[in-house]
Design a protein around this motif. Sequence first.
Motif, PDB file in Angstrom:
ATOM      1  N   PRO A 250       6.063   8.244 -30.316  1.00 54.44           N
ATOM      2  CA  PRO A 250       6.639   7.314 -29.321  1.00 54.44           C
ATOM      3  C   PRO A 250       7.648   8.015 -28.425  1.00 54.44           C
ATOM      4  CG  PRO A 250       6.614   6.335 -31.505  1.00 54.44           C
ATOM      5  CD  PRO A 250       6.262   7.780 -31.701  1.00 54.44           C
ATOM      6  N   SER A 251       7.542   7.738 -27.163  1.00 51.76           N
ATOM      7  CA  SER A 251       8.503   8.271 -26.195  1.00 51.76           C
ATOM      8  C   SER A 251       8.697   7.230 -25.078  1.00 51.76           C
ATOM      9  CB  SER A 251       8.013   9.599 -25.601  1.00 51.76           C
ATOM     10  OG  SER A 251       6.794   9.396 -24.906  1.00 51.76           O
ATOM     11  N   LYS A 252       9.850   7.263 -24.506  1.00 55.38           N
ATOM     12  CA  LYS A 252      10.193   6.266 -23.497  1.00 55.38           C
ATOM     13  C   LYS A 252      10.203   6.908 -22.122  1.00 55.38           C
ATOM     14  CE  LYS A 252      13.671   2.742 -22.529  1.00 55.38           C
ATOM     15  NZ  LYS A 252      14.969   2.158 -22.962  1.00 55.38           N
ATOM     16  N   LYS A 253       9.507   6.278 -21.206  1.00 54.54           N
ATOM     17  CA  LYS A 253       9.466   6.772 -19.845  1.00 54.54           C
ATOM     18  C   LYS A 253       9.745   5.612 -18.890  1.00 54.54           C
ATOM     19  CE  LYS A 253       6.043  10.360 -20.947  1.00 54.54           C
ATOM     20  NZ  LYS A 253       6.964  11.481 -20.742  1.00 54.54           N
ATOM     21  N   ARG A 254       9.929   5.931 -17.617  1.00 56.77           N
ATOM     22  CA  ARG A 254      10.150   4.900 -16.604  1.00 56.77           C
ATOM     23  C   ARG A 254       9.255   5.166 -15.413  1.00 56.77           C
ATOM     24  NH1 ARG A 254      14.690   1.724 -16.871  1.00 56.77           N
ATOM     25  NH2 ARG A 254      14.750   1.484 -14.618  1.00 56.77           N
ATOM     26  N   VAL A 255       8.859   4.059 -14.774  1.00 56.19           N
ATOM     27  CA  VAL A 255       8.067   4.171 -13.563  1.00 56.19           C
ATOM     28  C   VAL A 255       9.010   4.480 -12.410  1.00 56.19           C
ATOM     29  CG1 VAL A 255       6.564   2.932 -11.950  1.00 56.19           C
ATOM     30  CG2 VAL A 255       6.324   2.578 -14.416  1.00 56.19           C
ATOM     31  N   LYS A 256       8.631   5.472 -11.601  1.00 58.11           N
ATOM     32  CA  LYS A 256       9.470   5.888 -10.486  1.00 58.11           C
ATOM     33  C   LYS A 256       8.642   5.952  -9.213  1.00 58.11           C
ATOM     34  CE  LYS A 256      13.161   7.518  -8.440  1.00 58.11           C
ATOM     35  NZ  LYS A 256      14.375   6.697  -8.252  1.00 58.11           N
ATOM     36  N   PRO A 257       8.702   4.881  -8.384  1.00 55.89           N
ATOM     37  CA  PRO A 257       8.023   4.968  -7.079  1.00 55.89           C
ATOM     38  C   PRO A 257       8.870   5.831  -6.143  1.00 55.89           C
ATOM     39  CG  PRO A 257       8.368   2.673  -7.780  1.00 55.89           C
ATOM     40  CD  PRO A 257       9.255   3.548  -8.603  1.00 55.89           C
ATOM     41  N   SER A 258       8.341   6.927  -5.656  1.00 59.39           N
ATOM     42  CA  SER A 258       9.112   7.793  -4.759  1.00 59.39           C
ATOM     43  C   SER A 258       8.187   8.760  -4.048  1.00 59.39           C
ATOM     44  CB  SER A 258      10.173   8.561  -5.548  1.00 59.39           C
ATOM     45  OG  SER A 258       9.553   9.496  -6.402  1.00 59.39           O
ATOM     46  N   LYS A 259       8.740   9.425  -3.062  1.00 68.63           N
ATOM     47  CA  LYS A 259       8.005  10.456  -2.356  1.00 68.63           C
ATOM     48  C   LYS A 259       8.135  11.797  -3.063  1.00 68.63           C
ATOM     49  CE  LYS A 259       8.484   8.424   2.266  1.00 68.63           C
ATOM     50  NZ  LYS A 259       8.993   8.644   3.652  1.00 68.63           N
ATOM     51  N   ASP A 260       9.237  11.939  -3.792  1.00 70.26           N
ATOM     52  CA  ASP A 260       9.507  13.216  -4.449  1.00 70.26           C
ATOM     53  C   ASP A 260       9.129  13.153  -5.912  1.00 70.26           C
ATOM     54  OD1 ASP A 260      10.655  14.160  -2.041  1.00 70.26           O
ATOM     55  OD2 ASP A 260      12.535  13.106  -2.555  1.00 70.26           O
ATOM     56  N   VAL A 261       8.799  14.285  -6.481  1.00 70.91           N
ATOM     57  CA  VAL A 261       8.428  14.350  -7.895  1.00 70.91           C
ATOM     58  C   VAL A 261       9.661  14.067  -8.750  1.00 70.91           C
ATOM     59  CG1 VAL A 261       7.493  15.818  -9.717  1.00 70.91           C
ATOM     60  CG2 VAL A 261       6.632  16.028  -7.380  1.00 70.91           C
ATOM     61  N   MET A 266       9.948  10.441 -16.210  1.00 66.78           N
ATOM     62  CA  MET A 266       9.442   9.406 -15.326  1.00 66.78           C
ATOM     63  C   MET A 266       7.926   9.512 -15.189  1.00 66.78           C
ATOM     64  SD  MET A 266      12.098   7.753 -14.182  1.00 66.78           S
ATOM     65  CE  MET A 266      13.881   7.949 -13.952  1.00 66.78           C
ATOM     66  N   ILE A 267       7.319   8.343 -14.964  1.00 65.64           N
ATOM     67  CA  ILE A 267       5.917   8.294 -14.560  1.00 65.64           C
ATOM     68  C   ILE A 267       5.923   8.066 -13.051  1.00 65.64           C
ATOM     69  CG2 ILE A 267       3.768   6.998 -14.723  1.00 65.64           C
ATOM     70  CD1 ILE A 267       4.481   6.300 -17.561  1.00 65.64           C
ATOM     71  N   TRP A 268       5.373   9.012 -12.350  1.00 65.09           N
ATOM     72  CA  TRP A 268       5.526   9.062 -10.902  1.00 65.09           C
ATOM     73  C   TRP A 268       4.437   8.220 -10.228  1.00 65.09           C
ATOM     74  CZ3 TRP A 268       4.206  13.851  -7.448  1.00 65.09           C
ATOM     75  CH2 TRP A 268       4.648  13.614  -6.139  1.00 65.09           C
ATOM     76  N   ILE A 269       4.883   7.254  -9.400  1.00 70.65           N
ATOM     77  CA  ILE A 269       3.980   6.544  -8.494  1.00 70.65           C
ATOM     78  C   ILE A 269       4.350   7.047  -7.115  1.00 70.65           C
ATOM     79  CG2 ILE A 269       3.309   4.326  -7.527  1.00 70.65           C
ATOM     80  CD1 ILE A 269       3.911   3.030 -10.153  1.00 70.65           C
ATOM     81  N   ARG A 270       3.458   7.811  -6.539  1.00 70.59           N
ATOM     82  CA  ARG A 270       3.768   8.469  -5.293  1.00 70.59           C
ATOM     83  C   ARG A 270       3.682   7.473  -4.129  1.00 70.59           C
ATOM     84  NH1 ARG A 270       1.404  14.305  -3.284  1.00 70.59           N
ATOM     85  NH2 ARG A 270       2.648  14.450  -1.367  1.00 70.59           N
TER      86      ARG A 270
END
Length: 272
Positions: A250-261, A266-270
Amino acid sequence: MTDFAELYNDPILSKKRKGSVEDPYLTYSETLTVYNGRALLTEIPNREFRVEVTGENKEWREIEDGELEDNYFKVDYLMGVVFFNASNEGKSLTFNYSGEGAAFFPASRIWIKRQGNMVVETLQGLIDDAEDAIIRMNERIAECERVTKRCIEITNWCRQATSDYEYVVENTRKIYLPMVYTYQDLMDTYPNPQIGWVVTVRETGIEYRWDGFDWINISISDQFDGYNVVSSYVEPYNIRTIWLRTNSSPSKKRVKPSKDVPDSSMIWIRKG
């Protein structure tokens, strides 16, 4: 103008004693002050027994005619009035006499104003005007009291309305301050909060409002970057997380809508 029809129906009342054993005269010894050159006796004095005046270390003499000298006086045995020289004005003298009774004149028979021999105004008219004025004054006082009472009611209502408004403002206003990362950061960053302060805890996305006693959870903030994502084989308990089922630990991540990596957590939503 005097109402003469009413005046003639308003008689002079007289009560006189007979001077007999059954109805004797009443002996008086009264001290009166000379005013306007005269003293008004309580009752009409008996002419036979006369009136005796004492006081001011003088020997007072009654006369029926002639000029009133300093120690002379005249008596009107019909009206019960004793007259003096002007030099005796304001002096207090003692009057001894036998009272036969008194005649009582109605206020309507006492004139205040006249035009020649015509009575224009009587004491009764003056009394009636005074009573009317008192009635009008009492009505105005009653109206003032009613208006004053109404003003007090309105003032109390305004105070209550103001109090209610202040209560509503105090309990609903929101003053947004910069967010913090954890609830502990909230405590450390704002140790002396004021009522209405609202701070978002970024870790949970929850908005907290200070109500004067505690930080109250009021909503889920719309001011955070995304949603928590749990990558694990077992379904997480937190319903505000997105579950990514994997066979990994188990690991905790977050969704990150952004232009940059974003960073690796974070789980990147470009975003274009």
